[in-house]
Design an enzyme around this catalytic site. Structure first.
Site, PDB file in Angstrom:
ATOM      1  N   LYS A 114       1.273 -20.344  -3.923  1.00  0.00           N
ATOM      2  CA  LYS A 114       0.291 -20.428  -2.422  1.00  0.00           C
ATOM      3  C   LYS A 114       0.538 -21.313  -2.040  1.00  0.00           C
ATOM      4  CE  LYS A 114      -1.121 -15.795  -3.045  1.00  0.00           C
ATOM      5  NZ  LYS A 114      -2.683 -14.284  -3.072  1.00  0.00           N
ATOM      6  N   LYS A 198       8.069 -11.225  -3.989  1.00  0.00           N
ATOM      7  CA  LYS A 198       6.950 -10.121  -4.251  1.00  0.00           C
ATOM      8  C   LYS A 198       6.519  -9.572  -3.399  1.00  0.00           C
ATOM      9  CE  LYS A 198       2.202 -10.964  -4.889  1.00  0.00           C
ATOM     10  NZ  LYS A 198       1.166 -10.542  -4.497  1.00  0.00           N
ATOM     11  N   LYS A 201       1.536  -9.041   1.607  1.00  0.00           N
ATOM     12  CA  LYS A 201       1.099  -8.704   2.706  1.00  0.00           C
ATOM     13  C   LYS A 201       0.997  -9.853   3.739  1.00  0.00           C
ATOM     14  CE  LYS A 201      -3.572  -7.438   0.038  1.00  0.00           C
ATOM     15  NZ  LYS A 201      -4.317  -8.314  -0.089  1.00  0.00           N
TER      16      LYS A 201
HETATM   17  N1  AQP Z   1       4.178  -6.360  -5.124  1.00  0.00           N
HETATM   18  C1  AQP Z   1       3.362  -6.588  -5.659  1.00  0.00           C
HETATM   19  N2  AQP Z   1       3.727  -5.544  -6.677  1.00  0.00           N
HETATM   20  C2  AQP Z   1       2.728  -4.611  -7.593  1.00  0.00           C
HETATM   21  N3  AQP Z   1       1.392  -4.977  -7.284  1.00  0.00           N
HETATM   22  C3  AQP Z   1       1.142  -5.889  -6.738  1.00  0.00           C
HETATM   23  N4  AQP Z   1      -0.499  -6.597  -6.151  1.00  0.00           N
HETATM   24  C4  AQP Z   1      -0.107  -6.756  -4.715  1.00  0.00           C
HETATM   25  N5  AQP Z   1       1.183  -7.269  -4.351  1.00  0.00           N
HETATM   26  C5  AQP Z   1       1.923  -6.363  -5.561  1.00  0.00           C
HETATM   27  C6  AQP Z   1      -2.052  -6.398  -6.909  1.00  0.00           C
HETATM   28  O1  AQP Z   1      -2.144  -5.334  -5.309  1.00  0.00           O
HETATM   29  C7  AQP Z   1      -3.207  -5.730  -6.051  1.00  0.00           C
HETATM   30  C8  AQP Z   1      -4.811  -6.306  -5.493  1.00  0.00           C
HETATM   31  O2  AQP Z   1      -3.778  -7.501  -5.004  1.00  0.00           O
HETATM   32  P1  AQP Z   1      -4.761  -8.462  -3.944  1.00  0.00           P
HETATM   33  O3  AQP Z   1      -4.938  -7.385  -1.988  1.00  0.00           O
HETATM   34  O4  AQP Z   1      -5.758  -8.650  -4.052  1.00  0.00           O
HETATM   35  O5  AQP Z   1      -3.419  -9.618  -3.531  1.00  0.00           O
HETATM   36  P2  AQP Z   1      -2.368 -10.305  -3.978  1.00  0.00           P
HETATM   37  O6  AQP Z   1      -1.934 -10.286  -5.367  1.00  0.00           O
HETATM   38  O7  AQP Z   1      -2.334 -11.623  -3.268  1.00  0.00           O
HETATM   39  O8  AQP Z   1      -1.552  -9.737  -2.784  1.00  0.00           O
HETATM   40  P3  AQP Z   1      -0.138  -9.718  -1.674  1.00  0.00           P
HETATM   41  O9  AQP Z   1      -0.073  -8.586  -1.031  1.00  0.00           O
HETATM   42  O10 AQP Z   1       0.286 -10.974  -2.657  1.00  0.00           O
HETATM   43  O11 AQP Z   1      -1.624 -11.166  -0.864  1.00  0.00           O
HETATM   44  P4  AQP Z   1      -0.661 -11.852  -0.499  1.00  0.00           P
HETATM   45  O12 AQP Z   1       0.725 -11.649   0.999  1.00  0.00           O
HETATM   46  O13 AQP Z   1      -1.518 -12.513   1.150  1.00  0.00           O
HETATM   47  O14 AQP Z   1      -0.390 -12.848  -1.190  1.00  0.00           O
HETATM   48  C9  AQP Z   1      -3.882  -6.727  -7.674  1.00  0.00           C
HETATM   49  O15 AQP Z   1      -4.079  -6.211  -8.604  1.00  0.00           O
HETATM   50  C10 AQP Z   1      -2.279  -7.088  -7.262  1.00  0.00           C
HETATM   51  O16 AQP Z   1      -2.243  -7.823  -8.546  1.00  0.00           O
END
Ligand code: AQP
Length: 333
Positions: A114, A198, A201
């Site tokens: 990140k 991955k 968001k």
């Molecule tokens: N691609 C994914 N596949 C499976 N699980 C996922 N999670 C996130 N992306 C995937 C799981 O969703 C839960 C909530 O995630 P979060 O909102 O706390 O943040 P994150 O993991 O940082 O999600 P993003 O989409 O990747 O956000 P950004 O783009 O902001 O970094 C967690 O349990 C996560 O494991």
């Protein structure tokens, strides 16, 4: 004995199919088991580790609560609250940051990803994020934490912090050492544009993910445009080793249909992608569109969403305040 479940989702907008299949689907299943006590947190303190427009953040908090409820979490049975409203989280995070070691945090791969190349400009919060996550979990004596595969390393750190605190103060079991609940298969859903990245968001391309608020035609269009390869559909799991996009799409189909990967491979073996994509769109539409419709309905009921958060906050605060008082005593404050 039932499980004490805790998990969180960041209110950073664009909740997607990866969040649903990796985490929220499991939350719903666990919360439907009467023996479990479940706490689901909208982790807004985590969200501000990167800049959030305050107006968007407020809307995204509502949208995350709406997504929980629309996906099937019953706010009467589970506690749903937002992290910033229970001040014990910030306090415990500070205390635990005096337990966690720099070397442990330096190993966290999510920070490296990140922060990118310019890590000098990343916020301190982004670096210490896993310590706050440990505080979230440990304050509630959580026994199990359902997360996607990407959070596995943070959970291991949480276990290390709990053990070190217990050891430092000669306590046997003050902090429960939580177990991760990560699905064996399909625990990491990848981008529709790149099978090695991955689904996320923050990806600048909306075509890379299926949002939980997408409409039927948007889903069909995104699956039509999803990256594949020129070969026919695979006929064995071994073939998928180098075919990342095919593997991801077959995984999404299997997870939504509750099939094994092998069963899905057999169903589509040797066929062309266009036929598979039609079926895949259908299973996504069948699962996601009712959730999307319900989210939109709930977003018109802001008062109801506020009531859920207020009620959840009272309950969470009661538990967390008791724990933080005990922590004060242990530390000698
Ligand atoms: N691609 C994914 N596949 C499976 N699980 C996922 N999670 C996130 N992306 C995937 C799981 O969703 C839960 C909530 O995630 P979060 O909102 O706390 O943040 P994150 O993991 O940082 O999600 P993003 O989409 O990747 O956000 P950004 O783009 O902001 O970094 C967690 O349990 C996560 O494991």
């Amino acid at each position: 004995m039932g499980k004490k479940i805790f998990s969180g989702v960041q209110p950073t907008g664009n909740l997607h199919l990866g969040n649903y299949l990796g985490a929220i689907k499991n939350f719903v299943k666990l919360s439907n088991d009467k023996n479990n006590q479940c706490i689901f947190c909208v982790v807004d303190l985590h969200a501000i580790t990167v800049f959030q427009d305050p107006k968007d953040l407020r809307n995204n908090i509502c949208e995350t609560v709406a997504t929980f409820v629309a996906s099937g979490i019953d706010p009467k049975k589970s506690i749903i609250f937002n992290q910033s409203q229970v001040s014990a989280h910030s306090e415990a995070a500070w205390i635990l940051s005096c337990i966690a070691r720099m070397g442990w945090l330096n190993r966290m791969t999510q920070f490296k990803e990140k922060a990118g190349k310019d890590k000098e400009k990343a916020s301190i919060g982004l670096y210490s994020y896993p310590v706050l996550m440990a505080a979230d979990i440990l304050l509630y004596d959580s026994t199990h934490v359902p997360v996607g595969d990407d959070q596995k390393q943070h959970l291991e750190l949480c276990r290390d912090i709990a053990q070190k605190f217990n050891n430092d103060f000669h306590l046997n079991d003050f902090f429960k050492v939580p177990e991760p609940l990560i699905q064996n298969q399909f625990s990491r859903i990848m981008s529709l544009k790149d099978g090695l990245k991955k689904m996320s968001k923050s990806d600048s391309s909306d075509l890379s993910r299926i949002n939980l608020t997408d409409k039927k035609d948007e889903i069909i269009n995104k699956i039509k445009k999803a990256k594949t390869d020129p070969m026919p559909m695979p006929s064995s799991p071994e073939e998928l080793e180098k075919r990342h996009e095919a593997k991801n799409l077959l995984g999404i189909y299997s997870s939504l249909s509750d099939y094994t990967l092998e069963k899905t491979i057999n169903e589509f073996s040797g066929k062309n992608f266009s036929e598979f994509k039609e079926k895949l769109s259908q299973v996504i539409v069948d699962k996601i569109v009712p959730i999307s419709v319900e989210i939109k309905k709930l977003l018109d009921e802001k008062k109801y969403l506020d009531e859920i958060l207020l009620d959840g906050c009272k309950k969470a605060n009661e538990i967390a305040t008791k724990k933080i008082k005990k922590i004060h005593e242990i530390l000698g404050f």
